[in-house]
Design a protein around this motif. Structure first.
Motif, PDB file in Angstrom:
ATOM      1  N   LEU A  15       0.842  -1.198   0.000  1.00 11.51           N
ATOM      2  CA  LEU A  15       0.000   0.000   0.000  1.00 11.51           C
ATOM      3  C   LEU A  15       0.872   1.241   0.000  1.00 11.51           C
ATOM      4  O   LEU A  15       1.576   1.525   0.987  1.00 11.51           O
ATOM      5  N   ASN A  16       0.848   1.969  -1.087  1.00  8.26           N
ATOM      6  CA  ASN A  16       1.574   3.247  -1.227  1.00  8.26           C
ATOM      7  C   ASN A  16       3.066   3.104  -0.937  1.00  8.26           C
ATOM      8  O   ASN A  16       3.721   4.088  -0.569  1.00  8.26           O
ATOM      9  N   GLY A  17       3.607   1.926  -1.066  1.00 10.62           N
ATOM     10  CA  GLY A  17       5.025   1.707  -0.831  1.00 10.62           C
ATOM     11  C   GLY A  17       5.445   1.874   0.613  1.00 10.62           C
ATOM     12  O   GLY A  17       6.642   1.872   0.913  1.00 10.62           O
ATOM     13  N   THR A  18       4.468   1.994   1.521  1.00 10.06           N
ATOM     14  CA  THR A  18       4.803   2.224   2.926  1.00 10.06           C
ATOM     15  C   THR A  18       4.298   1.115   3.846  1.00 10.06           C
ATOM     16  O   THR A  18       4.657   1.094   5.016  1.00 10.06           O
ATOM     17  N   GLU A  19       3.473   0.233   3.346  1.00 13.52           N
ATOM     18  CA  GLU A  19       2.948  -0.846   4.179  1.00 13.52           C
ATOM     19  C   GLU A  19       2.837  -2.118   3.352  1.00 13.52           C
ATOM     20  O   GLU A  19       2.425  -2.071   2.183  1.00 13.52           O
ATOM     21  N   ALA A  20       3.235  -3.221   3.962  1.00 19.59           N
ATOM     22  CA  ALA A  20       3.094  -4.535   3.324  1.00 19.59           C
ATOM     23  C   ALA A  20       2.177  -5.395   4.176  1.00 19.59           C
ATOM     24  O   ALA A  20       2.354  -5.487   5.395  1.00 19.59           O
ATOM     25  N   LEU A  21       1.187  -6.006   3.547  1.00 21.62           N
ATOM     26  CA  LEU A  21       0.261  -6.912   4.218  1.00 21.62           C
ATOM     27  C   LEU A  21       0.476  -8.299   3.628  1.00 21.62           C
ATOM     28  O   LEU A  21       0.401  -8.477   2.408  1.00 21.62           O
ATOM     29  N   TYR A  22       0.731  -9.272   4.497  1.00 22.68           N
ATOM     30  CA  TYR A  22       1.162 -10.595   4.033  1.00 22.68           C
ATOM     31  C   TYR A  22       0.324 -11.668   4.717  1.00 22.68           C
ATOM     32  O   TYR A  22       0.082 -11.593   5.930  1.00 22.68           O
ATOM     33  N   GLU A  67       6.275   0.833   7.302  1.00 22.56           N
ATOM     34  CA  GLU A  67       7.580   1.497   7.183  1.00 22.56           C
ATOM     35  C   GLU A  67       7.888   2.320   8.424  1.00 22.56           C
ATOM     36  O   GLU A  67       9.025   2.368   8.893  1.00 22.56           O
ATOM     37  N   ARG A  68       6.885   2.962   8.994  1.00 26.93           N
ATOM     38  CA  ARG A  68       7.097   3.866  10.119  1.00 26.93           C
ATOM     39  C   ARG A  68       7.313   3.110  11.434  1.00 26.93           C
ATOM     40  O   ARG A  68       7.627   3.726  12.462  1.00 26.93           O
ATOM     41  N   ALA A  69       7.119   1.780  11.435  1.00 31.55           N
ATOM     42  CA  ALA A  69       7.194   1.017  12.681  1.00 31.55           C
ATOM     43  C   ALA A  69       8.620   0.663  13.079  1.00 31.55           C
ATOM     44  O   ALA A  69       8.822   0.047  14.117  1.00 31.55           O
ATOM     45  N   GLY A  70       9.595   1.026  12.259  1.00 38.01           N
ATOM     46  CA  GLY A  70      10.974   0.731  12.621  1.00 38.01           C
ATOM     47  C   GLY A  70      11.746   0.131  11.460  1.00 38.01           C
ATOM     48  O   GLY A  70      11.193  -0.160  10.390  1.00 38.01           O
ATOM     49  N   GLN A  71      13.049  -0.056  11.673  1.00 37.07           N
ATOM     50  CA  GLN A  71      13.914  -0.504  10.592  1.00 37.07           C
ATOM     51  C   GLN A  71      13.537  -1.890  10.087  1.00 37.07           C
ATOM     52  O   GLN A  71      13.610  -2.176   8.895  1.00 37.07           O
ATOM     53  N   ARG A  72      13.165  -2.787  11.014  1.00 36.09           N
ATOM     54  CA  ARG A  72      12.832  -4.155  10.588  1.00 36.09           C
ATOM     55  C   ARG A  72      11.624  -4.160   9.663  1.00 36.09           C
ATOM     56  O   ARG A  72      11.644  -4.791   8.600  1.00 36.09           O
ATOM     57  N   ASP A  73      10.578  -3.480  10.052  1.00 34.69           N
ATOM     58  CA  ASP A  73       9.389  -3.410   9.204  1.00 34.69           C
ATOM     59  C   ASP A  73       9.692  -2.682   7.901  1.00 34.69           C
ATOM     60  O   ASP A  73       9.231  -3.085   6.819  1.00 34.69           O
ATOM     61  N   ALA A  74      10.456  -1.590   7.998  1.00 37.30           N
ATOM     62  CA  ALA A  74      10.786  -0.820   6.791  1.00 37.30           C
ATOM     63  C   ALA A  74      11.565  -1.672   5.797  1.00 37.30           C
ATOM     64  O   ALA A  74      11.347  -1.587   4.580  1.00 37.30           O
ATOM     65  N   ALA A  75      12.472  -2.512   6.319  1.00 34.20           N
ATOM     66  CA  ALA A  75      13.234  -3.391   5.431  1.00 34.20           C
ATOM     67  C   ALA A  75      12.320  -4.413   4.758  1.00 34.20           C
ATOM     68  O   ALA A  75      12.483  -4.732   3.574  1.00 34.20           O
ATOM     69  N   PHE A  76      11.341  -4.941   5.517  1.00 31.05           N
ATOM     70  CA  PHE A  76      10.405  -5.907   4.921  1.00 31.05           C
ATOM     71  C   PHE A  76       9.575  -5.245   3.825  1.00 31.05           C
ATOM     72  O   PHE A  76       9.360  -5.821   2.749  1.00 31.05           O
ATOM     73  N   VAL A  77       9.110  -4.026   4.071  1.00 30.16           N
ATOM     74  CA  VAL A  77       8.328  -3.310   3.057  1.00 30.16           C
ATOM     75  C   VAL A  77       9.172  -3.078   1.807  1.00 30.16           C
ATOM     76  O   VAL A  77       8.732  -3.317   0.673  1.00 30.16           O
ATOM     77  N   ALA A  78      10.414  -2.619   2.004  1.00 25.45           N
ATOM     78  CA  ALA A  78      11.281  -2.316   0.860  1.00 25.45           C
ATOM     79  C   ALA A  78      11.602  -3.578   0.057  1.00 25.45           C
ATOM     80  O   ALA A  78      11.553  -3.570  -1.181  1.00 25.45           O
ATOM     81  N   GLN A  79      11.915  -4.678   0.742  1.00 29.03           N
ATOM     82  CA  GLN A  79      12.236  -5.915   0.041  1.00 29.03           C
ATOM     83  C   GLN A  79      11.008  -6.476  -0.671  1.00 29.03           C
ATOM     84  O   GLN A  79      11.113  -7.018  -1.774  1.00 29.03           O
TER      85      GLN A  79
END
Length: 294
Positions: free
Chosen positions: A221-228, A262-274
């Protein structure tokens, strides 16, 4: 209470208390005069401003630190306004429950971008009902909507759904899935593209075909959230005009949806980016043109 030099002068010599200093600084943070990350004046500067000893300032700063409004209070330099606490991570919920509110939030942005990898668009269609309703009510109005969906190709042997009876009804099970894929994709496309005419929104919806069966579904979603969510395979029967179809199938609407922001921290941001890189790589390489037809 907001304490200023005028307040101090107007106090007629009465000493300002640490609580009043804390109240004044808290009000500046609440109203945005002091923003997250801003450095406060030095203790000497605050003591001069409020006409007090530094001990009163330190006591006020301790109060604000205990309220988690300040950071770096005891490191020898002026403290900073603390970042707001991260939103509480919600427990995963079934896709049919969790997807709609996340999509509604995504559609509140001026530029909406939804990327999805799934078996069909079965969960997307009802979940889009809420943001579409908000658009029709005039409560949100994005300027542009881009939706890209990766679906399995009709020409592959799917891992699921498949017949549960050693090959019998294999063609019927595949045809049933293909009909769902095409029909739901077309409904999704029609519902979104209708916003061009009714609300003048720039809408683009496109599909591509995957050469494999995705074992899980992913929404970006908008490159900022990943739902899996994993597709949970189960054996079930479905009545058709030709009789009962026994199959191994996935009930995607009941799969638990895990959110990574993405805003929840580096770990989440990395998952969204990958996840976004993974989707883009599939879209630009091994997927193929897909035209949905009845």
């Amino acid at each position: 209470m907001v304490v200023t030099q005028e307040n101090v002068a107007a106090s007629g010599g009465r000493r300002i208390t640490p609580q009043e200093i804390a109240d004044a600084l808290r009000e500046r943070i609440r109203t945005g005069v002091l923003r997250p990350g801003d450095r406060l004046p030095t203790q000497a500067e605050l003591a001069e401003e409020f006409g007090v000893e530094r001990g009163a300032v330190r006591q006020a700063l301790r109060t604000l630190r205990e309220e988690r409004l300040l950071s770096n209070v005891s490191k020898g330099s002026p403290p900073r306004v603390a970042e707001p606490p991260r939103p509480a991570r919600e427990d995963p919920q079934p896709t049919m429950v969790a997807l709609a509110p996340r999509l509604s939030e995504a559609f509140s942005a001026p530029q909406v971008r939804i990327d999805a990898v799934c078996l069909t668009a079965q969960s997307l269609i009802p979940a889009l009902g809420e943001p579409l309703r908000l658009i029709h009510e005039g409560r949100i109005r994005p300027e542009r909507i881009d939706v890209r969906v990766l679906l399995p190709s009709r020409d592959i042997d799917l891992a699921f759904p498949v017949s549960a009876d050693a090959g019998s009804d294999a063609a019927a099970v595949h045809q049933r899935w293909l009909g769902m894929r095409n029909a739901q994709g077309q409904v999704l496309q029609y519902n979104l593209q209708a916003l061009r005419g009714t609300h003048g929104i720039d809408v683009h919806v496109s599909f591509r075909a995957l050469p494999f069966t995705p074992p899980a579904k992913l929404y970006l979603l908008n490159g900022t959230e990943a739902l899996y969510a994993y597709y949970m395979i189960t054996r079930r029967a479905e009545p058709t005009d030709g009789g009962m179809l026994e199959m191994y199938d996935a009930l995607g609407s009941e799969s638990l949806l895990f959110s990574f922001e993405e805003r929840a921290g580096q770990r989440d941001a990395a998952f969204v980016a990958q996840s976004q890189k993974w989707f883009d790589a599939l879209w630009e390489t091994i997927s193929s043109d897909l035209t949905l037809s009845w």
